[in-house]
Design a protein around this motif. Structure first.
Motif, mmCIF file in Angstrom:
data_model
loop_
_atom_site.group_PDB
_atom_site.id
_atom_site.type_symbol
_atom_site.label_atom_id
_atom_site.label_comp_id
_atom_site.label_asym_id
_atom_site.label_seq_id
_atom_site.Cartn_x
_atom_site.Cartn_y
_atom_site.Cartn_z
ATOM 1 N N THR A 219 20.825 -0.942 -21.347
ATOM 2 C CA THR A 219 22.193 -0.430 -21.375
ATOM 3 C C THR A 219 23.117 -1.438 -20.724
ATOM 4 O O THR A 219 22.712 -2.200 -19.832
ATOM 5 C CB THR A 219 22.306 0.915 -20.637
ATOM 6 O OG1 THR A 219 21.895 0.737 -19.267
ATOM 7 C CG2 THR A 219 21.461 1.988 -21.299
ATOM 8 N N ALA A 220 24.368 -1.432 -21.188
ATOM 9 C CA ALA A 220 25.399 -2.303 -20.618
ATOM 10 C C ALA A 220 26.748 -1.741 -21.027
ATOM 11 O O ALA A 220 26.832 -0.771 -21.797
ATOM 12 C CB ALA A 220 25.239 -3.739 -21.104
ATOM 13 N N GLU A 221 27.810 -2.336 -20.531
ATOM 14 C CA GLU A 221 29.144 -1.893 -20.906
ATOM 15 C C GLU A 221 29.387 -2.193 -22.380
ATOM 16 O O GLU A 221 29.133 -3.309 -22.856
ATOM 17 C CB GLU A 221 30.196 -2.603 -20.056
ATOM 18 C CG GLU A 221 31.618 -2.165 -20.356
ATOM 19 C CD GLU A 221 32.643 -2.905 -19.514
ATOM 20 O OE1 GLU A 221 33.827 -2.908 -19.895
ATOM 21 O OE2 GLU A 221 32.255 -3.476 -18.476
ATOM 22 N N ALA A 222 29.862 -1.183 -23.116
ATOM 23 C CA ALA A 222 30.118 -1.356 -24.538
ATOM 24 C C ALA A 222 31.156 -2.446 -24.769
ATOM 25 O O ALA A 222 32.127 -2.572 -24.016
ATOM 26 C CB ALA A 222 30.603 -0.034 -25.151
ATOM 27 N N GLY A 223 30.926 -3.243 -25.802
ATOM 28 C CA GLY A 223 31.881 -4.283 -26.164
ATOM 29 C C GLY A 223 31.563 -5.648 -25.600
ATOM 30 O O GLY A 223 32.154 -6.652 -26.029
ATOM 31 N N ARG A 224 30.637 -5.741 -24.662
ATOM 32 C CA ARG A 224 30.286 -7.037 -24.078
ATOM 33 C C ARG A 224 29.199 -7.716 -24.915
ATOM 34 O O ARG A 224 28.446 -7.066 -25.641
ATOM 35 C CB ARG A 224 29.805 -6.871 -22.639
ATOM 36 C CG ARG A 224 30.822 -6.238 -21.702
ATOM 37 C CD ARG A 224 30.331 -6.215 -20.279
ATOM 38 N NE ARG A 224 30.367 -7.544 -19.675
ATOM 39 C CZ ARG A 224 29.930 -7.817 -18.437
ATOM 40 N NH1 ARG A 224 29.418 -6.843 -17.691
ATOM 41 N NH2 ARG A 224 29.986 -9.033 -17.950
ATOM 42 N N THR A 225 29.105 -9.035 -24.816
ATOM 43 C CA THR A 225 28.064 -9.796 -25.502
ATOM 44 C C THR A 225 26.732 -9.594 -24.781
ATOM 45 O O THR A 225 26.648 -9.811 -23.558
ATOM 46 C CB THR A 225 28.419 -11.294 -25.540
ATOM 47 O OG1 THR A 225 29.661 -11.459 -26.225
ATOM 48 C CG2 THR A 225 27.341 -12.083 -26.272
ATOM 49 N N VAL A 226 25.707 -9.177 -25.525
ATOM 50 C CA VAL A 226 24.422 -8.864 -24.904
ATOM 51 C C VAL A 226 23.303 -9.641 -25.587
ATOM 52 O O VAL A 226 23.420 -10.047 -26.750
ATOM 53 C CB VAL A 226 24.124 -7.348 -24.980
ATOM 54 C CG1 VAL A 226 25.101 -6.555 -24.143
ATOM 55 C CG2 VAL A 226 24.150 -6.859 -26.428
ATOM 56 N N SER A 227 22.210 -9.811 -24.856
ATOM 57 C CA SER A 227 21.042 -10.510 -25.409
ATOM 58 C C SER A 227 19.827 -10.234 -24.536
ATOM 59 O O SER A 227 19.927 -9.574 -23.489
ATOM 60 C CB SER A 227 21.300 -12.018 -25.496
ATOM 61 O OG SER A 227 21.510 -12.555 -24.201
ATOM 62 N N PHE A 228 18.662 -10.753 -24.973
ATOM 63 C CA PHE A 228 17.422 -10.663 -24.196
ATOM 64 C C PHE A 228 16.788 -12.048 -24.139
ATOM 65 O O PHE A 228 16.952 -12.880 -25.046
ATOM 66 C CB PHE A 228 16.418 -9.697 -24.841
ATOM 67 C CG PHE A 228 16.811 -8.251 -24.790
ATOM 68 C CD1 PHE A 228 16.597 -7.493 -23.660
ATOM 69 C CD2 PHE A 228 17.382 -7.643 -25.903
ATOM 70 C CE1 PHE A 228 16.950 -6.158 -23.617
ATOM 71 C CE2 PHE A 228 17.732 -6.298 -25.883
ATOM 72 C CZ PHE A 228 17.520 -5.556 -24.733
ATOM 73 N N GLU A 229 16.000 -12.273 -23.072
ATOM 74 C CA GLU A 229 15.182 -13.470 -22.938
ATOM 75 C C GLU A 229 13.785 -13.042 -22.494
ATOM 76 O O GLU A 229 13.637 -12.089 -21.726
ATOM 77 C CB GLU A 229 15.791 -14.431 -21.908
ATOM 78 C CG GLU A 229 17.169 -14.944 -22.287
ATOM 79 C CD GLU A 229 17.825 -15.739 -21.182
ATOM 80 O OE1 GLU A 229 18.766 -16.498 -21.478
ATOM 81 O OE2 GLU A 229 17.386 -15.595 -20.000
ATOM 82 N N TYR A 230 12.740 -13.770 -22.959
ATOM 83 C CA TYR A 230 11.373 -13.403 -22.593
ATOM 84 C C TYR A 230 10.527 -14.660 -22.439
ATOM 85 O O TYR A 230 10.885 -15.750 -22.918
ATOM 86 C CB TYR A 230 10.763 -12.458 -23.635
ATOM 87 C CG TYR A 230 10.442 -13.103 -24.971
ATOM 88 C CD1 TYR A 230 9.140 -13.460 -25.298
ATOM 89 C CD2 TYR A 230 11.445 -13.365 -25.911
ATOM 90 C CE1 TYR A 230 8.837 -14.053 -26.521
ATOM 91 C CE2 TYR A 230 11.159 -13.943 -27.134
ATOM 92 C CZ TYR A 230 9.856 -14.287 -27.429
ATOM 93 O OH TYR A 230 9.558 -14.886 -28.637
ATOM 94 N N ARG A 231 9.398 -14.484 -21.771
ATOM 95 C CA ARG A 231 8.469 -15.604 -21.576
ATOM 96 C C ARG A 231 7.110 -15.057 -21.157
ATOM 97 O O ARG A 231 7.005 -13.942 -20.621
ATOM 98 C CB ARG A 231 8.987 -16.564 -20.518
ATOM 99 C CG ARG A 231 9.058 -15.967 -19.107
ATOM 100 C CD ARG A 231 9.675 -16.927 -18.113
ATOM 101 N NE ARG A 231 9.719 -16.346 -16.766
ATOM 102 C CZ ARG A 231 10.314 -16.937 -15.725
ATOM 103 N NH1 ARG A 231 10.925 -18.110 -15.886
ATOM 104 N NH2 ARG A 231 10.299 -16.363 -14.525
ATOM 105 N N LEU A 232 6.069 -15.838 -21.416
ATOM 106 C CA LEU A 232 4.754 -15.540 -20.865
ATOM 107 C C LEU A 232 4.793 -15.720 -19.358
ATOM 108 O O LEU A 232 5.436 -16.650 -18.847
ATOM 109 C CB LEU A 232 3.701 -16.471 -21.463
ATOM 110 C CG LEU A 232 2.999 -16.060 -22.753
ATOM 111 C CD1 LEU A 232 2.226 -17.250 -23.317
ATOM 112 C CD2 LEU A 232 2.044 -14.890 -22.493
ATOM 113 N N THR A 233 4.121 -14.850 -18.631
ATOM 114 C CA THR A 233 4.063 -15.002 -17.179
ATOM 115 C C THR A 233 3.411 -16.345 -16.829
ATOM 116 O O THR A 233 2.368 -16.697 -17.373
ATOM 117 C CB THR A 233 3.259 -13.846 -16.558
ATOM 118 O OG1 THR A 233 3.936 -12.624 -16.813
ATOM 119 C CG2 THR A 233 3.129 -14.022 -15.049
#
Length: 520
Positions: A219-233
């Motif tokens: 969740t985040a404020e509506a209207g903002r630019t959002v994304s995800f980042e991931y990596r192996l531990t």
């Protein structure tokens, strides 16, 4: 609505003044078909438990459900017809009596899905709507003043509901909860709407980790630019999740991350503007395949072919126990010189078993589960084996020969002469026990893909001959990414309508193998 329009095959029973000591037979009155006004899809009828579930759309009045039609089995009556004609209050399950000599109680219930929502400008996350207590709550950033909240959307009732005051598109003071009256069908409900402030700019709500796939919800404020980042531990570099993998809905956003390694530990973080969450750790699951999925293990118990190692526990079942009461096995191994056991694959053949009218079509079939018992010439089956993983598809290789439908049961006579159709389907469910199947028309209970316990389902069908082996893919459509599977069901039949003893004698479905895949 006239009583006669509802109940077909009804008889009027009059008492005789002559004493009759001969007991009447106990015959269960069955509901063959039922349809309600404002129905969203076909009703679910369970003649074993004697239950009917009606699925209603938003325009239905749950306190006054009218039936458009009700079809009963032969000689059945409905003593509670007046209740039906007046309209059923299905806010709670209702018991109704039906009879053939003796009364039997059937339970009617309803499922109504109403889309409810409330959104405000700059909202963080999704509003929480409590239907039972008639409350709504939403969050906005702490820097936003509660006395000037712009309401974007509001819907708390069915398709005909009216909400007062009308606050949509207006700036509303939410320093105190706001009460809205929802009016529908001459009745009113009071709903309380609250808006609160939060200091959390972005937050990961949940991670549903599968085998090669993970679902991330944030969740985040509506209207903002959002994304995800991931990596192996243990890896220093973060990988940006492609925008095509991300879905944004107001203050909610989610991602389906694919191509992950099985049995591995990953980290993921959510990004909203300049704000970043702390890493969330998750573990992917292992890869599990179906036992004997190349069908190399067979043995013969008398004249019954069994697709497992003699003396060991079975995983796959067939209808051979039923078919062999009047003939030979109609599911059998395919011989192979290259296999160490001499077998590779399964041959499913639909056959008419018996003599003249003393018999019926037995569809060649193979399924995950057990053949429990034969009831007359009908089968009682147990579908499913324990399973807790998340495959995305079932693949395999089959060869199908379709012949014209030659045998049928009541209601399927118009299909005679049409090409027979084979089916392969797979399902995952969270029932507490295997799924019981009964083919006896008087107590028929078949698999329903819309059953509440179904988590995922998919099938493939061929209404023509394949002229050799072809690859198949059964894509699994999940209702939820978080519900935990308890059972897996895989079923193959040379005749799709074999449960109704309808199909073509001579249709053959050869199966080379099945395989579970875990990625998209």
């Amino acid at each position: 609505m006239a009583v006669g329009a509802l109940c077909v095959m009804m008889t009027v029973l009059t008492a005789s003044c002559i004493k009759n000591d001969i007991p009447y037979p106990h015959i269960q009155p069955n509901i063959l078909d039922v349809e309600a006004e404002n129905q969203s899809r076909a009703a679910s009828i369970d003649s074993i438990e004697r239950t009917v579930t009606l699925f209603l759309n938003e325009d239905a009045d749950l306190q006054n459900v009218k039936l458009a039609s009700l079809v009963l089995s032969k000689d059945a009556t409905c003593p509670d017809t007046a209740m039906i004609v007046d309209g059923l209050d299905l806010t709670q399950p209702v018991e109704l009596k039906f009879a053939v000599y003796y009364d039997y109680v059937w339970t009617f219930s309803a499922v109504q899905t109403i889309e409810r929502y409330f959104t405000v400008a700059n909202q963080v996350g999704t509003s929480q709507i409590d239907v039972e207590n008639h409350t709504v709550s939403a969050m906005v950033p702490s820097e936003l003043s509660l006395d000037k909240i712009e309401v974007s959307t509001l819907k708390l009732g069915g398709g005909t509901a009216v909400m007062t005051p009308d606050i949509v598109g207006k700036t509303v003071d939410f320093t105190q909860p706001v009460v809205v009256t929802v009016s529908e069908f001459g009745r009113e409900q009071q709903w309380t709407i609250s808006v609160t402030q939060t200091d959390v700019a972005v937050n990961i709500e949940r991670v549903d980790a599968w085998t090669n796939v993970a679902w991330i919800y944030a969740t985040a404020e509506a209207g903002r630019t959002v994304s995800f980042e991931y990596r192996l531990t243990g890896v220093d570099v973060w990988t940006q999740v492609p925008q095509s993998w991300i879905t944004v809905s107001g203050g909610n956003f989610s991602a389906r991350i694919i191509n992950l390694l099985a049995e591995s530990t990953y980290e993921v973080r959510a990004v909203s503007g300049e704000d970043v969450t702390l890493p969330e750790t998750f573990n992917t699951m292992n890869i599990v395949q179906l036992p004997n999925s190349q069908f190399e293990n067979w043995w013969m118990d008398g004249k019954i072919w069994c697709p497992w190692v003699e003396g060991e526990a079975s995983f796959w079942g067939t209808g051979n126990k039923g078919a062999t009461t009047l003939g030979p096995s109609n599911t059998s191994p395919i011989t192979s010189l290259e296999s160490p056991t001499g077998y590779h694959g399964a041959k499913l053949e639909s056959k008419f078993v018996g003599i003249s009218i003393l018999g019926k079509l037995a569809a060649g079939n193979l399924f995950v589960g057990d053949y429990v018992a034969t009831e007359g010439t009908n089968g009682i089956l147990s579908f499913g084996r324990p399973f807790n993983n998340y495959p995305t598809r079932l693949t395999g290789k089959i060869d199908y020969t379709s012949v014209p439908i030659s045998h049928y049961s009541t209601g399927f006579q118009d299909m005679v002469g049409q090409p027979d159709t084979c089916i392969v389907w797979c399902a995952l469910g969270d029932w507490d026990e295997p799924y019981e199947i009964r083919t006896n028309p008087a107590k028929r209970k078949l698999f329903n893909p819309d059953d509440p316990g179904v988590i995922a389902y998919g099938d493939v069908q061929f209404g023509y001959s394949t002229d050799g082996y072809v690859d198949i893919t059964v894509n699994l459509d999940y209702k939820s990414t978080s519900r935990k599977p308890k059972y897996i069901l895989v079923v193959a039949s040379a005749s799709k309508y074999g449960d109704y003893f309808t199909g073509g004698s001579g249709s053959v479905l050869n199966i080379d193998h099945f395989n579970l895949e875990y990625d998209y």
